[in-house]
Design an enzyme around this catalytic site. Structure first.
Site, PDB file in Angstrom:
ATOM      1  N   CYS A   7       0.817  -1.213   0.000  1.00  0.00           N
ATOM      2  CA  CYS A   7       0.000   0.000   0.000  1.00  0.00           C
ATOM      3  C   CYS A   7       0.854   1.268   0.000  1.00  0.00           C
ATOM      4  O   CYS A   7       2.003   1.253   0.426  1.00  0.00           O
ATOM      5  CB  CYS A   7      -0.919  -0.004   1.219  1.00  0.00           C
ATOM      6  SG  CYS A   7      -2.302   1.120   0.989  1.00  0.00           S
ATOM      7  N   ASP A 127      -6.847  -3.786  11.216  1.00  0.00           N
ATOM      8  CA  ASP A 127      -5.669  -2.932  11.361  1.00  0.00           C
ATOM      9  C   ASP A 127      -5.588  -2.518  12.832  1.00  0.00           C
ATOM     10  O   ASP A 127      -6.545  -2.689  13.594  1.00  0.00           O
ATOM     11  CB  ASP A 127      -5.827  -1.701  10.442  1.00  0.00           C
ATOM     12  CG  ASP A 127      -4.557  -0.873  10.305  1.00  0.00           C
ATOM     13  OD1 ASP A 127      -3.498  -1.294  10.799  1.00  0.00           O
ATOM     14  OD2 ASP A 127      -4.634   0.209   9.688  1.00  0.00           O
TER      15      ASP A 127
HETATM   16  O1  LIG Z   1      -0.993   4.661   4.661  1.00  0.00           O
HETATM   17  C1  LIG Z   1      -1.591   5.666   5.042  1.00  0.00           C
HETATM   18  O2  LIG Z   1      -1.017   6.747   5.130  1.00  0.00           O
HETATM   19  C2  LIG Z   1      -3.038   5.568   5.419  1.00  0.00           C
HETATM   20  C3  LIG Z   1      -3.706   6.734   5.735  1.00  0.00           C
HETATM   21  C4  LIG Z   1      -5.036   6.700   6.117  1.00  0.00           C
HETATM   22  C5  LIG Z   1      -5.714   5.490   6.164  1.00  0.00           C
HETATM   23  C6  LIG Z   1      -5.069   4.312   5.858  1.00  0.00           C
HETATM   24  C7  LIG Z   1      -3.740   4.317   5.488  1.00  0.00           C
HETATM   25  N1  LIG Z   1      -3.046   3.151   5.177  1.00  0.00           N
HETATM   26  C8  LIG Z   1      -3.489   1.820   5.477  1.00  0.00           C
HETATM   27  O3  LIG Z   1      -2.829   1.353   6.657  1.00  0.00           O
HETATM   28  C9  LIG Z   1      -2.470  -0.020   6.503  1.00  0.00           C
HETATM   29  C10 LIG Z   1      -0.956  -0.230   6.467  1.00  0.00           C
HETATM   30  O4  LIG Z   1      -0.406   0.117   7.630  1.00  0.00           O
HETATM   31  P1  LIG Z   1       1.127  -0.114   8.065  1.00  0.00           P
HETATM   32  O5  LIG Z   1       1.841   1.111   7.643  1.00  0.00           O
HETATM   33  O6  LIG Z   1       1.680  -1.332   7.392  1.00  0.00           O
HETATM   34  O7  LIG Z   1       1.003  -0.249   9.535  1.00  0.00           O
HETATM   35  C11 LIG Z   1      -2.991  -0.450   5.159  1.00  0.00           C
HETATM   36  O8  LIG Z   1      -4.253  -1.029   5.285  1.00  0.00           O
HETATM   37  C12 LIG Z   1      -3.061   0.843   4.400  1.00  0.00           C
HETATM   38  O9  LIG Z   1      -4.018   0.756   3.378  1.00  0.00           O
END
Ligand SMILES: O=C(O)c1ccccc1N[C@@H]1O[C@H](COP(=O)(O)O)[C@@H](O)[C@H]1O
Length: 210
Positions: A7, A127
């Site tokens: 992502c 998450d």
């Molecule tokens: O990645 C971002 O900045 C984000 C911002 C707002 C909502 C979701 C976001 N990302 C999502 O978070 C997880 C990945 O998290 P990690 O960095 O691996 O802890 C994934 O689902 C992204 O789509």
């Protein structure tokens, strides 16, 4: 057998990395600060993305018409709702698009998992909960909280390469979702992406990696 999503791709070179490594999905983030891209940037990046990789649009409390416009133009293939969207919001979205919908559940405690059973999306995405941001925090959560009878789900939240074996073998998510752990200084890192994509594919196919 788990799929892999990388992502937060935001540069052309990130797309080249993905085309080389072939994760199942990539994510375009339309929220937050660190990884947010504009709709126009996403349009350009999607044109360069290998068509066999699904593009997931990540939104936080976005105007539904904006999501529909990106979906109708096939800039995104799947919709990920990562904010406070409820079943009414999901129903409205569903009445306007056939694209699959993922709803993120930011897990603080067991009650969040219990409540998630009533969410009317195609997939759930578990998450971690953090106060300051909706997602992409790089923080993990207690996987013992995950439900026993899970429908197909995405697993996110600070997942690192060394977690993959345990996740594939013991949690068996539909898709493993990573972002922070495959970055260096705020940008996607080809070598880190390569290691994690390879590991998910090898463990999912039942091969020994190390
Ligand atoms: O990645 C971002 O900045 C984000 C911002 C707002 C909502 C979701 C976001 N990302 C999502 O978070 C997880 C990945 O998290 P990690 O960095 O691996 O802890 C994934 O689902 C992204 O789509």
């Amino acid at each position: 057998m788990s799929k892999i999503k990388i992502c937060g791709l935001k540069r052309e070179e990130d797309i080249l990395y993905a085309n080389d490594l072939m994760p199942d999905y990539i994510g375009f983030v339309f929220a937050g600060e660190k990884r947010k891209i504009s709709f126009d940037q996403a349009r350009l990046l999607k044109k360069k993305l290998n068509k066999r990789i699904g593009a997931i649009g990540v939104f936080v409390n976005e105007d539904i018409d904006n999501i529909i416009s990106l979906a109708n133009d096939n800039i995104i293939d799947i919709i990920q709702l990562h904010g406070d969207e409820d079943n009414d919001y999901i129903d409205k979205l569903r009445s306007k698009t056939d694209k699959k919908i993922i709803k993120a559940v930011r897990v603080k405690d067991k009650q969040d998992i219990i409540n998630s059973k009533n969410i009317n999306s195609d997939y759930l995405l578990f998450d971690s909960f953090t106060d300051k941001m909706y997602g992409g925090s790089g923080v993990s959560f207690d996987h013992n909280l995950l439900p026993d009878n899970k429908r197909d789900f995405f697993l996110a939240g600070g997942i690192k390469e060394e977690d993959i074996k345990d996740i594939v073998e013991n949690m068996n998510p539909y898709c493993i979702d990573v972002s922070s752990s495959v970055e260096t200084d705020g940008f996607k890192d080809y070598e880190k992406m390569k290691k994690i994509v390879k590991k998910v594919k090898m463990y999912s196919e039942g091969e020994i990696y190390e």
